[in-house]
Design a protein around this motif. Structure first.
Motif, PDB file in Angstrom:
ATOM      1  N   THR A 137       0.843  -1.194   0.000  1.00  0.00           N
ATOM      2  CA  THR A 137       0.000   0.000   0.000  1.00  0.00           C
ATOM      3  C   THR A 137       0.873   1.237   0.000  1.00  0.00           C
ATOM      4  N   GLU A 182     -15.345   5.271   7.878  1.00  0.00           N
ATOM      5  CA  GLU A 182     -15.572   4.896   6.490  1.00  0.00           C
ATOM      6  C   GLU A 182     -16.754   5.629   5.866  1.00  0.00           C
ATOM      7  N   VAL A 209     -11.002   5.199   4.242  1.00  0.00           N
ATOM      8  CA  VAL A 209     -10.493   4.093   5.059  1.00  0.00           C
ATOM      9  C   VAL A 209     -10.012   4.670   6.385  1.00  0.00           C
ATOM     10  N   ASP A 213      -7.191   0.009   8.541  1.00  0.00           N
ATOM     11  CA  ASP A 213      -7.332  -0.616   7.226  1.00  0.00           C
ATOM     12  C   ASP A 213      -6.006  -0.696   6.465  1.00  0.00           C
ATOM     13  N   ILE A 216      -3.989  -3.959   6.942  1.00  0.00           N
ATOM     14  CA  ILE A 216      -4.787  -5.055   6.397  1.00  0.00           C
ATOM     15  C   ILE A 216      -4.691  -5.079   4.873  1.00  0.00           C
ATOM     16  N   ASN A 218      -6.471  -2.727   2.600  1.00  0.00           N
ATOM     17  CA  ASN A 218      -7.782  -2.501   1.986  1.00  0.00           C
ATOM     18  C   ASN A 218      -7.741  -1.542   0.802  1.00  0.00           C
TER      19      ASN A 218
END
Length: 332
Positions: A137, A182, A209, A213, A216, A218
């Motif tokens: 990310t 969110e 987000v 997140d 993880i 996302n």
């Protein structure tokens, strides 16, 4: 390919910077490096490498910008500093890019004031790739632009999308906005206005987000303003170090844990490889008209080598040109 390296920037300069440069030259046949800094300080660390004059070139610069100096003022006043000279080499096209582990603010200021911004970009963003459960990310911005406007976050989203597609090879990166929830109603005025802009941008926007997140995984790109991003990044680094220390402490207390550790070593090594910042090495300063890579201030030789690799890859894949091209097509 010639890349300028600020040999005097960072906590372990110039020794570890020089060692990293030697490693990078040994790994990449097409690479030449300009080590910019005080020659008497650099030479002892590279003299016996057999690379000086062939793949390593020492460029004199007698001043050094300290880690605690005022960024914009120091980059303007210290024109014979190693960072300033390295940036000038990028601006003049003498070097394809530059790498520094020095003062972050001065690197950002140099990128803007010396190398110059890409047309249509108001402020640059530092985008750092973070390992997540199922992907890498990119968190942007992590400290280049502290007081952001909605248009800045919008531009970070566009540049993060381009970087992940063209440099990281993600086909259709998901782009998210960091907020305190969110739901669309969450976030302050900056987040609310930025959301409206990004929602209509030519990117795969997946909404807001939260902080949990990010590890993880996302989203492929998470957009935030520089103050929040910098605090979050350092919190992640600190948490990793704390967990490692706690693990060692608990392990020393229990005999059977030490026995079981024998079977866990291969897995732990794999995890360390995934989360070790030295593999990533450097963070690109997106939005400036050249390959400018910020290495971690604590970088040792392996991290320096990786940062130089990031710069090389950014140049080979025409990162700046891709951002210019796609932003132009998008009407920016």
């Amino acid at each position: 390919m010639l890349i300028a390296v600020d040999a005097m920037g960072g906590d372990h300069a110039p020794e570890e910077i020089c060692k990293g440069a030697i490693k990078a030259c040994s790994e990449y046949e097409d690479l030449e490096l300009a080590l910019v800094g005080i020659p008497e300080a650099i030479l002892p660390h590279v003299d016996n490498s057999g690379l000086v004059g062939r793949k390593l070139h020492i460029i004199p610069a007698e001043e050094v910008i300290g880690m605690d100096e005022a960024p914009a003022l120091s980059i303007r006043k210290r024109k014979n500093s190693s960072l300033h000279v390295a940036m000038q080499m990028v601006k003049s096209k003498e070097a394809c890019g530059c790498v520094s582990a020095g003062n972050t603010g001065a690197i950002v200021a140099g990128g803007v004031l010396i190398v110059g911004r890409i047309k249509g970009i108001d402020r640059p963003g530092l985008g750092v790739p973070l390992p997540a459960l199922n992907r890498v990310t990119m968190l942007i911005d992590v400290g280049a632009t502290v007081r952001c406007k909605p248009i800045n976050l919008y531009q970070f989203a566009l540049m993060g999308d381009v970087y992940m597609r063209t440099i990281q090879g993600v086909a259709e990166p998901s782009v998210a906005l960091l907020s305190n929830g969110e739901e669309e109603i969450k976030g302050d005025e900056l987040i609310q206005e930025a959301r409206k802009l990004i929602k209509n941008a030519p990117v795969n926007f997946v909404g807001n987000v939260e902080g949990h997140d990010i590890p993880i995984g996302n989203a492929d790109v998470v957009v935030c303003e520089g103050f929040t991003g910098n605090v979050l990044l350092k919190f992640i680094e600190g948490t990793g170090s704390a967990i490692y220390s706690l693990f060692k402490e608990e392990l020393e207390k229990r005999f059977w844990s030490k026995v079981g550790m024998t079977f866990m070593i291969p897995m732990l090594k794999d995890l360390w490889v995934r989360f070790n910042y030295e593999r990533t090495g450097g963070t690109p300063l997106l939005g400036v008209n050249g390959a400018v890579i910020k290495a971690h201030g604590r970088s040792k030789s392996e991290a320096v080598k990786s940062a130089i690799g990031v710069a090389r890859n950014f140049v080979i894949k025409k990162g700046v040109e891709k951002i210019v091209e796609e932003l132009s097509e998008g009407g920016i």
